[in-house]
Motif scaffolding. Structure first.
Motif, PDB file in Angstrom:
ATOM      1  N   GLU A  98      11.535  43.190 -64.945  1.00  0.00           N
ATOM      2  CA  GLU A  98      12.041  42.732 -63.651  1.00  0.00           C
ATOM      3  C   GLU A  98      10.959  41.956 -62.898  1.00  0.00           C
ATOM      4  N   SER A 149      16.042  40.418 -55.115  1.00  0.00           N
ATOM      5  CA  SER A 149      15.667  41.813 -55.402  1.00  0.00           C
ATOM      6  C   SER A 149      14.217  42.098 -55.026  1.00  0.00           C
ATOM      7  N   PRO A 153      17.411  45.525 -51.076  1.00  0.00           N
ATOM      8  CA  PRO A 153      17.796  46.674 -51.918  1.00  0.00           C
ATOM      9  C   PRO A 153      18.820  46.269 -52.979  1.00  0.00           C
ATOM     10  N   SER A 155      19.398  46.256 -57.086  1.00  0.00           N
ATOM     11  CA  SER A 155      18.875  46.865 -58.311  1.00  0.00           C
ATOM     12  C   SER A 155      19.735  46.457 -59.501  1.00  0.00           C
ATOM     13  N   LYS A 160      20.625  44.151 -68.656  1.00  0.00           N
ATOM     14  CA  LYS A 160      19.940  43.228 -67.748  1.00  0.00           C
ATOM     15  C   LYS A 160      20.472  41.794 -67.896  1.00  0.00           C
ATOM     16  N   THR A 257      24.137  46.791 -56.502  1.00  0.00           N
ATOM     17  CA  THR A 257      23.778  46.989 -57.911  1.00  0.00           C
ATOM     18  C   THR A 257      24.404  45.856 -58.736  1.00  0.00           C
TER      19      THR A 257
END
Length: 327
Positions: A98, A149, A153, A155, A160, A257
């Motif tokens: 990430e 990100s 917030p 995630s 991925k 998310t």
């Protein structure tokens, strides 16, 4: 969440008064390419061309409007990347992917931002309106959301959105090699010690396509010509990918998310289109031109295409030390 995150592609907002990432009013700026990287490899004063080759900029002049919060976040990320960089391949390979996504994403988005500015201004001079297809608006908007990100917030759960591979690489000291394709959200980076390739929005499918080759090269220190061929394979695979990556994006009280949905074949249409050796050879010749290798050298009558990664007959990985070319 009550407030949606900033999406510059919705209304095509590319203005020096608004932070490129958060959209807040600002007077601050940050460089597209990290200062330490430009200083270390001394390319800040060199020119970079836009995609149509008619406009160029000086690397150090490429700057993005940013809020103090965004600049602080990327400065902190740079500190982590720089520390990992000093430890070579082991350092970079140990990083959470990430972080590599966010670090490469900054540069790729920065170049995309300048492509948008250039195209907007070019059309304005011609009295035409600047616009993007709905497909590109959605694709770039998703990428921009993922990049947020670093400050929001947001995630990533499950699969991925990217394919990122890091591998040992041998270069002469102080050589820095990178390639990008901002429109297709791709990036490669190579120095003495390591290299990495990033497809920033393919849902991992290109990494899966190249998995057999990646498994063969594990533990090997690649020759630069192998690095170029590997990136060409990733780049061409992206070109022939026939399905649009899709995502499950959920908004809740704790943030957002993002889950990448598997890219699966529907009906008789394969995931990847036909691999045209003629087109691939032309792409590869562009990358290999520094070695004097041309398309005609790659494709010869009644011979398999030239490769420095795999033996064309046995499909064994070619040992880097057997390649008699400069590095």
């Amino acid at each position: 969440m009550s407030q949606p995150f900033f999406n510059p592609f919705q209304d095509l907002i590319f203005d020096e008064h608004f932070c490129f990432l958060s959209g807040v009013l600002t007077t601050e700026k940050m460089t597209v390419f990290p200062n330490w990287l430009m200083d270390h490899f001394k390319f800040g004063d060199e020119k970079i061309e836009m995609m149509d080759k008619t406009k160029s900029y000086i690397y150090s002049d490429l700057k993005l409007p940013c809020s103090p919060e965004v600049k602080e976040a990327f400065d902190a990320l740079d500190t982590k990347i720089k520390a990992a960089y000093k430890n070579g391949f082991e350092g970079m390979a140990s990083l959470d992917q990430e972080l590599l996504f966010q670090w490469t994403g900054r540069m790729v988005y920065g170049l995309l931002y300048y492509e948008m500015l250039y195209e907007r201004d070019r059309l304005l001079k011609m009295g035409e309106e600047f616009g993007l297809s709905e497909h590109l608006k959605e694709r770039f908007g998703r990428f921009h959301l993922m990049l947020q990100s670093i400050i929001e917030p947001i995630s990533f759960v499950g699969k991925k959105p990217w394919s990122i591979v890091v591998f040992p690489l041998k270069y002469s000291a102080d050589i820095f090699s990178y390639r990008d394709d901002a429109i297709n959200l791709m990036f490669s980076f190579g120095v003495n010690g390591f290299g990495f390739i990033a497809c920033l929005q393919d849902n991992g499918i290109i990494g899966e396509k190249q998995k057999e080759l990646l498994d063969k090269m594990e533990g090997q220190v690649l020759h630069p010509i192998q690095f170029e061929e590997l990136y060409a394979r990733f780049h061409y695979s992206d070109y022939i990918l026939q399905y649009k990556p899709e995502y499950k994006i959920e908004n809740n009280d704790n943030g957002i998310t993002i889950e990448s949905l598997p890219i699966e074949k529907k009906g008789s249409k394969p995931i990847f289109g036909f691999w045209d050796e003629d087109i691939f050879a032309q792409l590869l010749a562009n990358y290999w031109s520094v070695y004097g290798i041309e398309r005609e050298d790659i494709l010869k009558f009644q011979k398999p295409p030239l490769s420095f990664l795999e033996n064309p007959y046995s499909k064994d990985f070619i040992k880097p030390e057997t390649i008699d070319l400069p590095f």
